[in-house]
Design an enzyme around this catalytic site. Structure first.
Site, short mmCIF file in Angstrom:
data_model
loop_
_atom_site.label_atom_id
_atom_site.label_comp_id
_atom_site.label_asym_id
_atom_site.label_seq_id
_atom_site.Cartn_x
_atom_site.Cartn_y
_atom_site.Cartn_z
N ASP A 13 -48.03 150.39 22.51
CA ASP A 13 -48.04 151.53 21.59
C ASP A 13 -49.37 151.71 20.87
O ASP A 13 -49.42 152.17 19.72
CB ASP A 13 -46.90 151.40 20.56
CG ASP A 13 -45.55 151.28 21.22
OD1 ASP A 13 -45.35 151.91 22.28
OD2 ASP A 13 -44.69 150.54 20.70
N GLU A 14 -50.45 151.37 21.53
CA GLU A 14 -51.78 151.46 20.91
C GLU A 14 -52.28 152.90 20.85
O GLU A 14 -53.22 153.21 20.11
CB GLU A 14 -52.79 150.61 21.69
CG GLU A 14 -52.52 149.10 21.67
CD GLU A 14 -51.63 148.64 22.82
OE1 GLU A 14 -51.08 149.51 23.53
OE2 GLU A 14 -51.49 147.42 23.01
N GLY A 15 -51.67 153.77 21.67
CA GLY A 15 -52.15 155.16 21.75
C GLY A 15 -52.73 155.46 23.13
O GLY A 15 -53.58 156.35 23.27
N LYS A 16 -52.25 154.74 24.14
CA LYS A 16 -52.77 154.91 25.50
C LYS A 16 -52.54 156.33 26.01
O LYS A 16 -53.40 156.90 26.66
CB LYS A 16 -52.09 153.90 26.45
CG LYS A 16 -52.35 152.44 26.05
CD LYS A 16 -51.57 151.47 26.92
CE LYS A 16 -50.07 151.50 26.73
NZ LYS A 16 -49.59 151.04 25.41
N ALA A 39 -41.95 152.11 28.85
CA ALA A 39 -43.11 152.72 28.22
C ALA A 39 -42.72 154.03 27.55
O ALA A 39 -41.81 154.72 28.00
CB ALA A 39 -44.18 152.99 29.28
N THR A 300 -39.72 155.01 22.72
CA THR A 300 -38.66 154.89 23.73
C THR A 300 -37.32 154.61 23.08
O THR A 300 -36.31 155.18 23.47
CB THR A 300 -39.03 153.77 24.74
OG1 THR A 300 -40.26 154.14 25.37
CG2 THR A 300 -37.97 153.58 25.80
N THR A 301 -37.30 153.74 22.08
CA THR A 301 -36.01 153.32 21.51
C THR A 301 -35.81 153.77 20.06
O THR A 301 -34.72 153.63 19.52
CB THR A 301 -35.89 151.78 21.55
OG1 THR A 301 -37.01 151.23 20.83
CG2 THR A 301 -35.90 151.24 22.97
N PRO A 304 -37.83 150.66 14.45
CA PRO A 304 -39.02 150.53 13.60
C PRO A 304 -39.95 149.47 14.17
O PRO A 304 -39.49 148.42 14.63
CB PRO A 304 -38.45 150.09 12.24
CG PRO A 304 -37.03 149.75 12.47
CD PRO A 304 -36.59 150.32 13.78
N LYS A 331 -55.92 155.45 15.42
CA LYS A 331 -55.15 155.54 14.17
C LYS A 331 -55.92 155.05 12.94
O LYS A 331 -55.32 154.54 12.00
CB LYS A 331 -53.81 154.79 14.33
CG LYS A 331 -52.99 155.31 15.50
CD LYS A 331 -51.57 154.80 15.55
CE LYS A 331 -50.61 155.68 14.81
NZ LYS A 331 -49.20 155.51 15.21
N LEU A 332 -57.24 155.26 12.96
CA LEU A 332 -58.05 154.86 11.81
C LEU A 332 -57.61 155.62 10.55
O LEU A 332 -57.66 155.09 9.44
CB LEU A 332 -59.54 155.13 12.11
CG LEU A 332 -60.55 154.53 11.17
CD1 LEU A 332 -60.49 153.02 11.16
CD2 LEU A 332 -61.97 154.98 11.53
P1 GDP Z 1 -48.76 154.37 23.76
O1 GDP Z 1 -47.47 153.76 24.19
O2 GDP Z 1 -49.88 153.39 23.78
O3 GDP Z 1 -49.11 155.62 24.53
O4 GDP Z 1 -48.58 154.80 22.24
P2 GDP Z 1 -47.29 155.56 21.60
O5 GDP Z 1 -47.29 156.96 22.05
O6 GDP Z 1 -46.06 154.77 21.84
O7 GDP Z 1 -47.61 155.40 20.07
C1 GDP Z 1 -48.76 155.92 19.50
C2 GDP Z 1 -48.37 156.91 18.40
O8 GDP Z 1 -49.48 157.14 17.57
C3 GDP Z 1 -47.96 158.28 18.94
O9 GDP Z 1 -46.97 158.81 18.10
C4 GDP Z 1 -49.24 159.08 18.84
O10 GDP Z 1 -49.01 160.48 18.73
C5 GDP Z 1 -49.84 158.53 17.60
N1 GDP Z 1 -51.31 158.54 17.53
C6 GDP Z 1 -52.21 158.33 18.52
N2 GDP Z 1 -53.47 158.31 18.01
C7 GDP Z 1 -53.35 158.50 16.68
C8 GDP Z 1 -54.29 158.55 15.60
O11 GDP Z 1 -55.49 158.38 15.77
N3 GDP Z 1 -53.79 158.75 14.35
C9 GDP Z 1 -52.46 158.91 14.12
N4 GDP Z 1 -52.07 159.09 12.86
N5 GDP Z 1 -51.54 158.87 15.11
C10 GDP Z 1 -51.98 158.66 16.37
P1 IMO Z 2 -45.88 151.26 25.85
O1 IMO Z 2 -46.36 151.52 27.25
C1 IMO Z 2 -44.22 148.40 23.01
C2 IMO Z 2 -41.48 145.38 24.60
C3 IMO Z 2 -40.03 145.46 24.15
C4 IMO Z 2 -39.68 143.98 24.17
C5 IMO Z 2 -40.43 143.46 25.37
C6 IMO Z 2 -39.59 143.36 26.64
O2 IMO Z 2 -45.25 152.45 25.21
O3 IMO Z 2 -46.94 150.63 25.02
P2 IMO Z 2 -38.68 145.20 28.32
O4 IMO Z 2 -37.78 146.37 28.11
O5 IMO Z 2 -40.02 145.56 28.87
O6 IMO Z 2 -38.03 144.11 29.13
O7 IMO Z 2 -38.90 144.58 26.86
O8 IMO Z 2 -41.49 144.38 25.60
N1 IMO Z 2 -42.01 146.62 25.21
C7 IMO Z 2 -42.87 147.44 24.58
N2 IMO Z 2 -43.35 147.43 23.33
N3 IMO Z 2 -44.64 149.35 23.87
C8 IMO Z 2 -44.18 149.38 25.14
O9 IMO Z 2 -44.66 150.23 26.07
C9 IMO Z 2 -43.22 148.42 25.54
N4 IMO Z 2 -42.56 148.16 26.69
C10 IMO Z 2 -41.84 147.05 26.47
O10 IMO Z 2 -39.92 146.03 22.87
O11 IMO Z 2 -40.21 143.35 23.04
MG MG Z 3 -45.50 153.56 23.50
#
Ligand code: GDP
Ligand code: IMO
Ligand code: MG
Length: 433
Positions: A13-16, A39, A300-301, A304, A331-332
């Protein structure tokens, strides 16, 4: 031409999704190569928000090719839903631009059931997404898996479902005491998916090999993050695939020698969903504040996300594991109203200072973060797209991170939207030649 890998350097969830969408402008092909519908990759375009679980995050760029590689575990039910949603929003108009490897393993209904049962009936939960990921990869490795090409051949599919159910039903009924599955029900349920997957299934590795010869730009979209890697993560609190860049090659069929640049994505802080050690976790009001401001709830789920300070120890390790050439700091803007921001620069364990994560999770659980405090900037940076417009203390924070990590930041993200981005170096343009 340049082929670029994008991987998460923390716990996902880094913002990929945002970065892939952004870089897709300069790519010809975008490839997912591991993970599955665990994901959740978010893209924000204007007022529109799209969360993708399986389809690559380049799909909003209509002229690009998107590929699901052999290393993914594919849930056809989720894919069907995602395709319908994308088409209803005017994307994925040309089916020829979307391809799925015939070698991709399928998530079956019993994988999801076994995932849920294991989580609910065992004492030490992993906190999985419940998407059947672990059981599907188990079957792949034990040579019991069912692939896209197997589904396309109805005779092979029926046979494989029957074979699997002999074992799966035994476990579900005898060990967990729950109701098993009937082969004919699964065959019936998956018949429409046969038609769907036939449309997209192909030899994607072959397509990628030709594209490399034609000097196309390929973007590889990692899912999850480095510390969820089955080998290098905080085992057993990990996912069931290799999330590190080394898996780009086996998960897509593109040789490692064809990958030119690795971009590492990290947030300006750390989050984690599910169980497992997390040295910089803040279980106090500061952690809650990061969660509220950063809207840290699972894509996805909806769970929090646990939040904490940036951990330079783990990110430094991730840089080495993935061979990272440049960073994206996401997310700076979440720190806009913080008086002080901390960075973990090392760990203290049993009175000793270390700057490399220990191998065992028990040891990692006992690591106390050594924090360095930096002043905040107390002003909004949301939407800033030029480095020079960043406040002095934001630059200071970024400089310190670069210094600690020993690597340059290519991209800084100041909001979820496409244009809330400072691009200091576009790896495609830099590597074009
Ligand atoms: P991913 O799984 O790595 O693609 O990341 P997620 O989509 O699960 O989570 C990243 C969240 O941060 C999303 O809701 C994005 O819309 C949000 N996001 C991405 N970049 C930024 C940013 O620079 N600032 C803020 N406030 N939100 C961001
Ligand atoms: P993206 O691509 C954050 C975590 C789950 C759990 C562990 C194992 O959005 O960054 P799984 O269902 O894969 O067997 O669960 O991995 N997890 C993630 N956490 N971002 C994800 O994907 C994740 N995909 C799995 O929360 O701790
Ligand atoms: Mg994600």
């Amino acid at each position: 031409m340049a082929n670029i890998g994008v991987v998460g350097l923390q716990w996902g969830d880094e913002g990929k999704g945002k970065v892939i969408d952004l870089l897709s402008v300069d790519a010809d092909i975008i490839v997912r190569y591991q993970g599955g519908a665990n994901a959740g990759h978010t893209i924000v375009v204007g007022k529109e928000k799209i969360i993708l679980h399986l389809v690559p995050s380049g799909i909003l760029h209509k002229e690009k090719y998107c590929i699901i590689g052999n290393g993914v575990v594919l849930d056809p039910e989720v894919l069907d839903h995602e395709i319908k949603e994308l088409k209803s929003r005017g994307y994925l108009e040309d089916d020829k631009k979307f391809m799925i490897s015939g070698l991709t393993h399928l998530i079956m209904p019993y994988h999801k059931k076994l995932d849920m049962l294991k989580e609910s009936k065992t004492k030490k939960k992993i906190g999985t997404t419940g998407r059947g990921i672990g059981p599907a990869y188990e079957d792949k490795v034990s040579r019991m898996g069912i692939r896209v090409i197997d589904l396309i051949d109805s005779k092979v599919f029926t046979e494989k479902v029957k074979q699997n159910l002999e074992i799966k039903n035994f476990i579900i009924q005898k060990y967990y005491g729950e109701e098993g599955f009937k082969a004919e029900d699964i065959v019936k349920q998956y018949a429409p998916y046969r038609r769907l997957l036939k449309r997209y299934a192909t030899d994607t590795a072959g397509f990628l090999h030709r594209s490399i010869s034609d000097k196309k730009n390929i973007l590889f979209e990692g899912a999850q993050g480095t510390f969820l890697d089955i080998d290098h993560g905080t085992y057993p609190y990990v996912t069931s695939s290799n999330t590190v860049s080394g898996n780009i090659a086996s998960g897509s069929g593109v040789p490692p020698t064809s990958i030119d640049y690795m971009l590492g994505i990290c947030k300006a802080y750390t989050t984690r969903v599910g169980e497992g050690p997390f040295p910089t976790e803040l279980k106090d009001s500061t952690g809650e504040r990061i969660r509220d401001v950063g809207r840290e709830y699972g894509s996805t789920t909806g769970r929090p996300r646990r939040c904490g300070w940036f951990d330079a120890v783990i990110v430094k390790r991730a840089i080495r594991l993935n061979g990272i050439n440049g960073l994206c700091m996401m997310k700076l803007d979440v720190f806009d109203n913080f008086d002080a921001i901390n960075i973990c620069v090392g760990y203290e364990v049993k009175g000793k200072k270390i700057d490399v994560p220990p191998m065992g999770i028990e040891e990692l659980e006992n690591c106390k973060p050594i924090l360095e405090e930096l002043p905040g900037w107390n002003t909004s940076i949301h939407g800033i797209d030029m480095y020079k417009r960043l406040p002095r203390n934001a630059k200071r924070y970024l400089d310190r991170l670069e210094e600690l990590l020993g690597i340059g930041i290519d991209i800084i993200s100041t909001g979820p939207e496409r244009d809330s981005t400072i691009v200091l170096k576009n790896p495609f343009i830099k590597n074009k030649g």
